[in-house]
Each structure stands twice: as C-alpha cells, then as structure tokens.
Design a protein around this motif. Structure first.
Motif, PDB file in Angstrom:
ATOM      1  N   SER A   1      -1.042 -10.136   0.931  1.00  0.00           N
ATOM      2  CA  SER A   1      -1.961  -9.694   1.802  1.00  0.00           C
ATOM      3  C   SER A   1      -2.443 -10.920   2.901  1.00  0.00           C
ATOM      4  CB  SER A   1      -3.285  -9.378   1.102  1.00  0.00           C
ATOM      5  OG  SER A   1      -3.633 -10.585   0.532  1.00  0.00           O
ATOM      6  N   TRP A   2      -1.710 -11.984   2.477  1.00  0.00           N
ATOM      7  CA  TRP A   2      -1.964 -13.281   3.421  1.00  0.00           C
ATOM      8  C   TRP A   2      -0.381 -13.444   3.871  1.00  0.00           C
ATOM      9  CZ3 TRP A   2      -1.539 -13.316  -2.182  1.00  0.00           C
ATOM     10  CH2 TRP A   2      -0.383 -14.080  -2.500  1.00  0.00           C
ATOM     11  N   SER A   3      -0.527 -14.411   4.896  1.00  0.00           N
ATOM     12  CA  SER A   3       0.654 -14.768   5.704  1.00  0.00           C
ATOM     13  C   SER A   3       0.736 -16.474   5.540  1.00  0.00           C
ATOM     14  CB  SER A   3       0.508 -14.609   7.463  1.00  0.00           C
ATOM     15  OG  SER A   3       0.666 -13.111   7.325  1.00  0.00           O
ATOM     16  N   SER A   4      -0.387 -17.012   5.446  1.00  0.00           N
ATOM     17  CA  SER A   4      -0.256 -18.445   5.103  1.00  0.00           C
ATOM     18  C   SER A   4      -1.482 -18.839   4.108  1.00  0.00           C
ATOM     19  CB  SER A   4      -0.460 -19.002   6.302  1.00  0.00           C
ATOM     20  OG  SER A   4      -1.589 -19.205   7.030  1.00  0.00           O
TER      21      SER A   4
ATOM     22  N   ASN B   1       4.063  -2.517  -2.534  1.00  0.00           N
ATOM     23  CA  ASN B   1       4.754  -2.175  -1.351  1.00  0.00           C
ATOM     24  C   ASN B   1       6.257  -1.628  -1.595  1.00  0.00           C
ATOM     25  OD1 ASN B   1       6.608  -2.433   1.122  1.00  0.00           O
ATOM     26  ND2 ASN B   1       4.531  -3.368   2.085  1.00  0.00           N
ATOM     27  N   ALA B   2       6.413  -0.542  -1.067  1.00  0.00           N
ATOM     28  CA  ALA B   2       7.534   0.419  -1.381  1.00  0.00           C
ATOM     29  C   ALA B   2       8.735  -0.353  -1.114  1.00  0.00           C
ATOM     30  CB  ALA B   2       7.616   1.655  -0.657  1.00  0.00           C
ATOM     31  N   ARG B   3       8.937  -1.202  -0.262  1.00  0.00           N
ATOM     32  CA  ARG B   3       9.945  -2.208   0.030  1.00  0.00           C
ATOM     33  C   ARG B   3      10.388  -3.262  -0.891  1.00  0.00           C
ATOM     34  NH1 ARG B   3       8.079  -2.159   5.797  1.00  0.00           N
ATOM     35  NH2 ARG B   3       7.334  -4.146   5.304  1.00  0.00           N
ATOM     36  N   ASN B   4       9.214  -3.488  -1.663  1.00  0.00           N
ATOM     37  CA  ASN B   4       9.274  -4.613  -2.526  1.00  0.00           C
ATOM     38  C   ASN B   4      10.098  -4.190  -3.956  1.00  0.00           C
ATOM     39  OD1 ASN B   4       8.876  -7.025  -4.231  1.00  0.00           O
ATOM     40  ND2 ASN B   4       6.734  -7.129  -3.682  1.00  0.00           N
TER      41      ASN B   4
ATOM     42  N   ASN C   1       0.556   4.662   4.340  1.00  0.00           N
ATOM     43  CA  ASN C   1      -0.984   4.444   4.188  1.00  0.00           C
ATOM     44  C   ASN C   1      -1.405   3.322   4.352  1.00  0.00           C
ATOM     45  OD1 ASN C   1       0.511   3.290   1.899  1.00  0.00           O
ATOM     46  ND2 ASN C   1      -1.472   3.383   0.672  1.00  0.00           N
ATOM     47  N   ILE C   2      -0.814   2.376   4.616  1.00  0.00           N
ATOM     48  CA  ILE C   2      -1.302   1.030   5.216  1.00  0.00           C
ATOM     49  C   ILE C   2      -0.869   0.230   6.255  1.00  0.00           C
ATOM     50  CG2 ILE C   2       0.071  -0.178   3.396  1.00  0.00           C
ATOM     51  CD1 ILE C   2      -2.342  -1.878   2.872  1.00  0.00           C
ATOM     52  N   PHE C   3      -1.706  -0.111   7.217  1.00  0.00           N
ATOM     53  CA  PHE C   3      -1.273  -0.983   8.152  1.00  0.00           C
ATOM     54  C   PHE C   3      -1.173  -2.111   7.953  1.00  0.00           C
ATOM     55  CE2 PHE C   3      -1.185  -2.715  12.570  1.00  0.00           C
ATOM     56  CZ  PHE C   3      -0.069  -2.039  13.195  1.00  0.00           C
ATOM     57  N   PHE C   4      -0.006  -2.662   7.626  1.00  0.00           N
ATOM     58  CA  PHE C   4       0.457  -3.930   6.980  1.00  0.00           C
ATOM     59  C   PHE C   4       1.273  -5.115   7.958  1.00  0.00           C
ATOM     60  CE2 PHE C   4       2.792  -6.371   3.815  1.00  0.00           C
ATOM     61  CZ  PHE C   4       1.655  -7.140   3.171  1.00  0.00           C
ATOM     62  N   LYS C   5       0.792  -6.056   8.097  1.00  0.00           N
ATOM     63  CA  LYS C   5       1.298  -6.989   8.864  1.00  0.00           C
ATOM     64  C   LYS C   5       2.034  -6.431  10.198  1.00  0.00           C
ATOM     65  CE  LYS C   5       1.758 -10.041   5.276  1.00  0.00           C
ATOM     66  NZ  LYS C   5       2.501 -11.274   4.343  1.00  0.00           N
TER      67      LYS C   5
ATOM     68  N   ALA D   1       2.785  -3.236  10.994  1.00  0.00           N
ATOM     69  CA  ALA D   1       3.443  -2.028  10.993  1.00  0.00           C
ATOM     70  C   ALA D   1       2.959  -1.012   9.736  1.00  0.00           C
ATOM     71  CB  ALA D   1       4.989  -2.287  10.652  1.00  0.00           C
ATOM     72  N   TRP D   2       3.101   0.045   9.919  1.00  0.00           N
ATOM     73  CA  TRP D   2       2.855   1.057   8.784  1.00  0.00           C
ATOM     74  C   TRP D   2       3.692   1.022   7.745  1.00  0.00           C
ATOM     75  CZ3 TRP D   2      -1.890   3.064   8.279  1.00  0.00           C
ATOM     76  CH2 TRP D   2      -2.644   3.376   9.459  1.00  0.00           C
ATOM     77  N   SER D   3       3.081   0.967   6.532  1.00  0.00           N
ATOM     78  CA  SER D   3       3.868   0.659   5.326  1.00  0.00           C
ATOM     79  C   SER D   3       3.684   1.749   4.451  1.00  0.00           C
ATOM     80  CB  SER D   3       3.519  -0.867   4.822  1.00  0.00           C
ATOM     81  OG  SER D   3       4.106  -1.552   5.546  1.00  0.00           O
ATOM     82  N   ASP D   4       4.676   2.159   3.434  1.00  0.00           N
ATOM     83  CA  ASP D   4       4.333   3.083   2.178  1.00  0.00           C
ATOM     84  C   ASP D   4       3.946   2.104   0.749  1.00  0.00           C
ATOM     85  OD1 ASP D   4       5.568   4.845   4.103  1.00  0.00           O
ATOM     86  OD2 ASP D   4       6.996   5.448   2.777  1.00  0.00           O
ATOM     87  N   GLU D   5       3.354   2.590   0.013  1.00  0.00           N
ATOM     88  CA  GLU D   5       3.261   1.899  -1.137  1.00  0.00           C
ATOM     89  C   GLU D   5       3.400   3.183  -2.445  1.00  0.00           C
ATOM     90  OE1 GLU D   5      -0.405  -1.106  -0.378  1.00  0.00           O
ATOM     91  OE2 GLU D   5      -0.994   0.949  -0.535  1.00  0.00           O
ATOM     92  N   TYR D   6       3.849   2.253  -3.553  1.00  0.00           N
ATOM     93  CA  TYR D   6       3.955   3.191  -4.681  1.00  0.00           C
ATOM     94  C   TYR D   6       2.796   2.595  -5.556  1.00  0.00           C
ATOM     95  CZ  TYR D   6       9.121   3.682  -3.462  1.00  0.00           C
ATOM     96  OH  TYR D   6      10.288   4.142  -3.009  1.00  0.00           O
ATOM     97  N   SER D   7       2.210   3.758  -6.174  1.00  0.00           N
ATOM     98  CA  SER D   7       1.331   3.703  -7.439  1.00  0.00           C
ATOM     99  C   SER D   7       2.058   3.728  -8.787  1.00  0.00           C
ATOM    100  CB  SER D   7       0.213   4.636  -7.343  1.00  0.00           C
ATOM    101  OG  SER D   7      -0.625   4.353  -8.285  1.00  0.00           O
ATOM    102  N   PHE D   8       1.792   2.684  -9.549  1.00  0.00           N
ATOM    103  CA  PHE D   8       2.406   2.707 -10.672  1.00  0.00           C
ATOM    104  C   PHE D   8       1.382   2.623 -12.058  1.00  0.00           C
ATOM    105  CE2 PHE D   8       6.232   1.059  -8.789  1.00  0.00           C
ATOM    106  CZ  PHE D   8       7.233   1.729  -9.089  1.00  0.00           C
ATOM    107  N   ALA D   9       1.616   3.049 -13.184  1.00  0.00           N
ATOM    108  CA  ALA D   9       0.718   3.120 -14.209  1.00  0.00           C
ATOM    109  C   ALA D   9       1.440   3.065 -15.667  1.00  0.00           C
ATOM    110  CB  ALA D   9      -0.298   4.451 -14.098  1.00  0.00           C
ATOM    111  N   LEU D  10       0.789   2.718 -16.373  1.00  0.00           N
ATOM    112  CA  LEU D  10       1.037   2.568 -17.837  1.00  0.00           C
ATOM    113  C   LEU D  10       0.114   2.781 -18.805  1.00  0.00           C
ATOM    114  CD1 LEU D  10       3.671   1.635 -19.798  1.00  0.00           C
ATOM    115  CD2 LEU D  10       2.946  -0.707 -19.402  1.00  0.00           C
ATOM    116  N   LEU D  11       0.173   3.669 -19.881  1.00  0.00           N
ATOM    117  CA  LEU D  11      -0.874   4.177 -20.813  1.00  0.00           C
ATOM    118  C   LEU D  11      -0.611   3.061 -22.143  1.00  0.00           C
ATOM    119  CD1 LEU D  11      -1.008   7.811 -20.182  1.00  0.00           C
ATOM    120  CD2 LEU D  11      -2.722   6.296 -19.431  1.00  0.00           C
ATOM    121  N   LYS D  12      -1.657   2.916 -22.821  1.00  0.00           N
ATOM    122  CA  LYS D  12      -1.636   2.253 -24.008  1.00  0.00           C
ATOM    123  C   LYS D  12      -0.759   2.920 -24.931  1.00  0.00           C
ATOM    124  CE  LYS D  12      -4.295   0.179 -27.672  1.00  0.00           C
ATOM    125  NZ  LYS D  12      -5.594  -0.329 -28.570  1.00  0.00           N
TER     126      LYS D  12
END
Length: 181
Positions: free
Chosen positions: A38-41, A134-137, A158-162, A164-175
C-alpha cells in the motif's frame, strides 16, 4: 502471557524494537518490495510511528494488525515481517508478508509463515486464516499455495492501485485443512 520470541530452524520471530527501524524502513523502500504494498515510500518517521503503534499492542487483540519481526539466527539480520490481522471476535486472522529483497527466494518467508500459521491454528485455535494478494504478485501466490491455502476468489479490477486498476486474489485456509496437510 508473552508469546514471543518464537523460533524456527533458521529464524527468530519476535516483536519489533527500535534497533530494527533502519532495516525495516530500508527494505520497505526497495521498489521491488513496495511494488505490491500500500506504500510507495517509507520514511524514518513512518518507521517510528509504526513502532510506537506496535509497542503496546497485544498479540491476538481483535480488530488489530500485529507485525512480527523475522530475524535470521545466523547473523541477526532483519529479514522481513509477517503481519497478522485479528478479526471476527478472535475466530479468524488475515496474513501479510514483507521481506527484504536480499532475503527473498531462500525459504525464509515459507519458514516464518508456517510457524505463524501453526501458532494461529494450534495455540490460538483460529478457525480460518485469509490473505488478499495482488493477482500479479506471483511470489506470494506461490507462497500461500505452498502453505495449503486455496484461492477462493478472483476480484477483477476491484482496486485502483498505484494509478491503475488491479485484480486481487482472495485465499483462505481452514484449521482442519492445515491439520490434514
């Protein structure tokens, strides 16, 4: 009861100290590290404000982000940090990772994340851990998949990031998935 420090074969996971701030702001200012953050510097003042906010923060306090410093045992170098967001009345957590570019691709993030996931599920009895990436990460996507996380969603632009519009992935892990893996 103080949880920290935690150890792995090569790492010490602990609270941040004043001594960490130059290295902390140093790696957060690396363009390849800040690229998907979320930061640039990240100034010395930002680092000091961060430490002040974290200093009295209790680990596992609902609706807080707690940053865990990750130090290499061999030379006491601050390799990076693992962020944990506690939410849902203490039943769930969200993870984030930031590592110095010189400490990437050496298994440190995998080792640290595995230890934190074990702490969250085994000791703190969390039900579910999530991460938004971020989907590119590609590096963090692989890191999460290696830990057994499954991708639950692909949010398109879904997010205007630095700038440009960017895609994100949502991940999850259950116990129970962590236990089975």
């Amino acid at each position: 009861m103080e949880i920290f420090p935690l150890t792995t074969e090569r790492l010490i996971l602990r609270r941040f100290t004043q001594h960490d701030l130059p290295a902390f702001s140093g790696y957060r200012n690396q363009p390849e590290v800040a690229r998907y953050q979320s930061w640039s510097s990240f100034s010395a003042a930002d680092a000091s404000a961060f430490l002040e906010q974290q200093r009295e923060l209790a680990f596992d306090a609902d609706q807080t982000w707690f940053q865990i410093a990750v130090e290499r045992k061999e030379d006491a170098v601050l390799a990076g940090d693992v962020a944990v967001h506690f939410f849902d009345g203490g039943r769930q957590a969200e993870l984030g990772v930031t590592f110095d570019s010189s400490c990437q691709r050496q298994g440190y993030a995998t080792e640290a994340l595995s230890r934190v996931i074990g702490l969250l599920f085994d000791d703190l009895k969390k039900h579910r851990i999530v991460a938004t990436v971020n989907a590119r990460n590609a590096s963090v996507v692989r890191l999460l998949e290696k830990q057994g996380f499954r991708r639950e969603a692909h949010y398109r632009e879904n997010i205007f990031f630095k700038g440009a519009w960017s895609d994100e992935y949502s991940f999850a892990l259950l116990k129970h998935e962590w236990k089975a893996g």
